[in-house]
Design an enzyme around this catalytic site. Structure first.
Site: not given
Length: 373
Positions: A16, A162
């Site tokens: 990401k 996350d």
């Protein structure tokens, strides 16, 4: 459900990037409340899992295609580079995720996993978190557990800030199936968040708030052409956060999101930001070097992702991205760190190369593939 060790589930957990990251306040538990906008990119690991009749987690890890190949790309000695060491025990988030999955869902037997790494560690790209989320989804598939169960969201939130993002948004009919689970199998705090997340359509990007676990999928008008680069050094997230300062008047992500949703690429570039960039730059001068290299190679805009050390550039086309990635990959940079805080290799002053890739935004979660072992 009987255990069938012959069924293997494989997926490709993506990295990401944080296109926007602001600090809102320091929490009493030592974490920070943040406002961040992130998206998964097509830079992926590979994870395969099967069930075993023996309890516990067996985790096999290596770099893909090999440790020697990754070391060669980074200009590091393969046999003496702690940067390339991958834990296989309980400190690995895949191992931790499957342990908690087995405990919370009372799963008989255990799991055997093969993790082929391509996403660098300590880069701010969420590789370990993505691997953990994918492990939860693979385990759910193998054990016939609803992947939208609030318990899975709870496990993800406990493992890392996350991790919930990589679970992806679920279909709009998920709330009904989650309703019973929310009242029986989970802490209500996690159940409510899981239901809110599950009610959204699948997404390419999301806004994360609170500790980073409160996820809201957001629509985007375009998928930017990206070059992501890792300078061959990993930064300690704890030390980066320790060096940060919460602003008196934090910047909201609203303006950035409006630009992305309206397709305004100029404002998209102007409004992106990362409050962690300054403390990360103080820990490692490689960040300034890599950003300078990106500007000189034609980036429209560039910045650090997460707590670093990886950075990314936005360019005008896929061809420009491929050209820049090749240029960055050829640059030699000195792995010398002027201040403490970075986990580096023993031969600090040897030349090292950046690991750079042309990529773009992709959706989460990664699809699962089934085959016989």
């Amino acid at each position: 459900m009987s255990i069938d060790p012959s069924i293997l589930v494989t997926t490709r957990p993506p990295a990401k990037l944080n296109f926007f990251l602001e600090l809102l306040r320091r929490r009493e538990d030592g974490y920070h409340d943040i406002d961040t906008v992130m998206a998964a990119i097509d830079w992926c690991d590979r994870l395969s899992i099967r069930r075993t009749k023996n309890p516990g987690v067996q985790l096999h890890c290596d770099w893909s295609p090999s440790r020697a190949s990754m070391a060669g790309q980074l200009g590091l000695p393969a046999s003496e580079s702690p940067l390339l060491d991958i834990p296989t025990g309980e400190t690995n988030l895949v191992h931790r995720a499957l342990d908690q999955f087995s405990e919370k869902f009372s799963i008989e037997g255990g799991f055997e996993c093969w993790l082929e790494k391509q996403i660098p560690a300590g880069a701010g790209m969420g590789g370990a978190s993505s691997d953990a989320a994918s492990a939860l989804l693979c385990a759910a598939a193998l054990c016939s557990i609803d992947p939208q169960s609030a318990l899975i969201y709870e496990i993800a939130s406990e493992i890392g800030s996350d991790v919930p993002f990589f679970l992806g948004a679920a279909s709009s009919d998920a709330a009904a199936s989650n309703d019973a689970a929310a009242s029986t199998d989970s802490d209500p705090r996690f159940a409510a968040r899981a239901l809110r997340f599950a009610a959204r359509a699948p997404c390419f990007a999301a806004r994360a708030q609170g500790r980073g676990t409160e996820i809201t999928p957001v629509p985007i008008a375009f998928r930017p052409h990206i070059v992501a680069a890792f300078p061959g050094i990993s930064l300690s997230t704890a030390k980066v956060y320790a060096g940060c300062q919460v602003p008196d008047s934090p910047t909201s992500a609203d303006g950035f999101l409006a630009a992305w949703q309206q397709g305004d690429q100029r404002e998209f570039g102007l409004r992106k930001m990362n409050r962690l960039a300054e403390p990360a730059r103080k820990l490692s001068h490689q960040i300034d070097e890599i950003l300078d290299s990106m500007w000189r190679s034609g980036a429209r805009t560039c910045q650090l992702t997460g707590s670093g050390s990886a950075c990314f550039a936005i360019v005008g086309s896929a061809r420009e991205a491929r050209t820049m990635a090749k240029r960055l990959q050829a640059i030699k940079c000195c792995n010398f760190v002027g201040r403490d805080g970075a986990k580096v290799d023993a031969d600090l002053k040897r030349s090292s190369r950046m690991l750079a890739r042309a990529t773009t935004v992709r959706s989460v979660p990664a699809p699962l593939q089934y085959r016989r072992f």
